[in-house]
Design a protein around this motif. Structure first.
Motif, PDB file in Angstrom:
ATOM      1  N   THR A 157      -7.536   0.233   1.669  1.00  0.00           N
ATOM      2  CA  THR A 157      -7.023  -1.342   1.333  1.00  0.00           C
ATOM      3  C   THR A 157      -8.140  -2.211   1.513  1.00  0.00           C
ATOM      4  OG1 THR A 157      -5.043  -0.465   2.523  1.00  0.00           O
ATOM      5  CG2 THR A 157      -5.181  -3.043   2.166  1.00  0.00           C
ATOM      6  N   GLY A 172       3.063  -4.665   9.110  1.00  0.00           N
ATOM      7  CA  GLY A 172       3.497  -3.370   9.156  1.00  0.00           C
ATOM      8  C   GLY A 172       4.508  -3.085  10.262  1.00  0.00           C
ATOM      9  N   PHE A 193      -3.271   0.709   8.757  1.00  0.00           N
ATOM     10  CA  PHE A 193      -3.542  -0.319   7.853  1.00  0.00           C
ATOM     11  C   PHE A 193      -4.010  -1.582   8.274  1.00  0.00           C
ATOM     12  CE2 PHE A 193      -0.929  -3.701   5.585  1.00  0.00           C
ATOM     13  CZ  PHE A 193      -1.412  -3.466   4.286  1.00  0.00           C
ATOM     14  N   ASN A 230       2.279  -2.409   4.576  1.00  0.00           N
ATOM     15  CA  ASN A 230       2.156  -1.193   4.383  1.00  0.00           C
ATOM     16  C   ASN A 230       3.410  -0.442   3.987  1.00  0.00           C
ATOM     17  OD1 ASN A 230       0.427   1.293   4.430  1.00  0.00           O
ATOM     18  ND2 ASN A 230       1.217   1.826   6.496  1.00  0.00           N
ATOM     19  N   SER A 276       4.983   2.483   4.240  1.00  0.00           N
ATOM     20  CA  SER A 276       4.807   3.584   5.078  1.00  0.00           C
ATOM     21  C   SER A 276       5.600   4.967   4.745  1.00  0.00           C
ATOM     22  CB  SER A 276       5.157   3.309   6.504  1.00  0.00           C
ATOM     23  OG  SER A 276       6.519   3.034   6.615  1.00  0.00           O
ATOM     24  N   LYS A 279       0.888  -1.063   0.054  1.00  0.00           N
ATOM     25  CA  LYS A 279       0.078   0.154  -0.088  1.00  0.00           C
ATOM     26  C   LYS A 279       0.804   1.371   0.070  1.00  0.00           C
ATOM     27  CE  LYS A 279      -4.018   2.183   0.937  1.00  0.00           C
ATOM     28  NZ  LYS A 279      -4.680   2.730  -0.275  1.00  0.00           N
ATOM     29  N   HIS A 294       3.021   8.042   5.556  1.00  0.00           N
ATOM     30  CA  HIS A 294       1.611   8.004   6.128  1.00  0.00           C
ATOM     31  C   HIS A 294       1.227   9.175   6.931  1.00  0.00           C
ATOM     32  CE1 HIS A 294       3.729   6.346   9.351  1.00  0.00           C
ATOM     33  NE2 HIS A 294       2.961   6.395   9.997  1.00  0.00           N
TER      34      HIS A 294
END
Ligand SMILES: *Cc1c(COP(=O)(O)O)cnc(C)c1O
Length: 433
Positions: free
Chosen positions: A246, A262, A273, A412, A414, A102, A112
């Motif tokens: 997601t 993550g 996430f 994720n 990040s 992501k 993020h």
């Protein structure tokens, strides 16, 4: 063409944040007043936070509407972000697993952290606050909050851990460009900073010390409030935009993830996430496993104690029930600056304690090797923090290969590592310590 990238239109972006508090298996232990050991009341927090964020911190509502102004601001930071499939990495690993990531690195601040920075700046602005004070370690949070304050026309004062202030001049310039004042911490701006400088004028600082300074600077300025980039419930809440997007993306793919991975510093990108999926798992609607990844040198979740501790070094914050290495813990100077925190979010800690989230840890060298492999296969340079999640995802993909299982793994991403090249330089020169 294969489905390598799954996107959402702006119209498909979730309009509410998801609050995990009412869904937790047992109620979250409340923050305590350190003097009385009694739960703190909302009004105790009004000196440092606006009322709207205090309400979110304690809310038992399952969903909270995202204000229109914040939805607009999310467009600026490239929301909704794509869910991408790491096909070249899968091919390199010769794994039957699918690996998705992501893309939280596409925010202009690089991580993020703008998801909560914009929300926090907005709510403070609405309550007439003129200035935010905060701390930053590696500079990612400082950059995100500086962007947010610039966007909402507010002032910002950032206490940056001195070791990073000296080592990471470019992050500092990002913050200054957005109009923030940036001080190396310990600084001569606060009594606590001055007391430390009197003992050692080259004090390298720590995140816990910088938090203490930012709190002191806030309390002494009645036009200011304080802003924290991780750990607290309202920060986790704002980050759930990641996981909700997601979830929609997996619905479009017609798949369910077997693993969500993550990295954890304070826990906000991991929480953002995973929490929407954790909520489904707690309701027995999903079987996904959740993997929280940390550095072996800062083993908060894998080796810390689950107990009440201070969030900062000067013992100014309420006591939080969390996994902690002790508020006097001095982390080694690893390149993943965002993972060098002694504690972890109470919500993430509670889920680890319940066995819902599984923590793992990795060494710096193997993490950089995973980052280099990923960069070469996918063309994206990850932040050293993010690289912890990449290492864990690769290990899961190799495990799936050994068992010949078509597992679906998502992590994720990040943040990007384009301002962390000193770490990559040390890795490439063979001088990582
Ligand atoms: C700050 C940061 C982290 C760690 O913070 P969390 O609150 O645990 O998410 C991880 N990755 C990146 C890129 C960061 O900037």
């Amino acid at each position: 063409m294969r489905t390598i990238r799954t996107t959402l239109t702006p119209e498909e972006m979730p309009r509410r944040w998801y609050n995990i508090l009412p869904d937790l298996p047992t109620p979250l232990p409340p923050p305590l007043n350190p003097a009385t050991k009694e739960p703190i009341s909302p009004s105790d927090l009004e000196a440092i936070f606006p009322k709207s964020l205090i309400a979110q911190e304690m809310s038992q509502d399952s969903y909270i509407d995202i204000p229109e102004e914040v939805l607009d601001a999310y467009m600026l930071v490239m929301r909704p972000s794509p869910l991408q499939r790491a096909v070249r990495l899968e091919e390199k690993l010769k794994t039957p697993a699918k690996i998705y990531y992501k893309r939280e690195d596409l925010s202009p601040a690089g991580s993020h952290k703008t998801n909560t920075a914009l929300a926090q700046a907005y709510y403070n602005k609405m309550e007439g606050v003129e200035r935010l004070t905060t701390e930053t370690g590696a500079g990612q949070w400082g950059s995100a909050l500086s962007l947010a304050c610039s966007y909402f026309d507010m002032k910002c004062r950032v206490f940056m851990v001195r070791a990073s202030y000296d080592q990471k001049p470019y992050r500092r310039e990002v913050m200054r460009l957005f109009g923030s004042e940036v001080f190396p911490s310990p600084s001569d701006q606060t009594d606590f900073g001055k007391s430390l400088l009197a003992k050692d004028k080259n004090h390298p600082g720590s995140l816990g010390i910088a938090i203490s300074e930012a709190l002191e600077a806030c309390i002494k300025d009645d036009k200011a409030k304080y802003s924290l980039g991780s750990v607290l419930n309202h920060v986790m809440l704002h980050q759930t935009i990641i996981g909700q997007e997601t979830m929609l993306q997996f619905q479009k793919l017609g798949e369910k993830p077997d693993y969500l991975v993550g990295c954890v510093g304070g826990g906000s990108n991991f929480a953002g996430f995973t929490f929407p999926f954790v909520g489904q798992k707690l309701k027995k609607k999903l079987e996904t496993e959740f993997i929280a990844v940390e550095p072996t040198s800062v083993p908060t979740l894998t080796d810390g104690k689950y107990e009440y501790d201070f969030g900062d070094t000067a013992e100014m914050t309420p006591l939080l029930m969390m996994y902690t290495l002790g508020h006097a813990f001095v982390p080694s100077p690893i390149h993943a600056g965002g993972l060098r925190y002694h504690g972890a979010a109470p919500t993430v800690s509670a889920l680890v304690n319940e066995g819902v989230v599984k923590p793992v840890s990795y060494q710096q060298q193997e993490v950089f090797e995973a980052a280099a492999l990923f960069a070469n296969q996918e063309g994206v340079i990850p932040a050293p923090e993010t690289s912890h999640a990449i290492k864990a995802a690769i290990d899961l993909a190799l495990e799936a290969k050994k068992n010949n299982e078509e597992k679906i793994i998502a992590f994720n991403f990040s943040g990007h590592g384009l301002l962390d090249l000193a770490g990559y330089q040390a890795y490439l020169d063979g001088t990582l310590t």
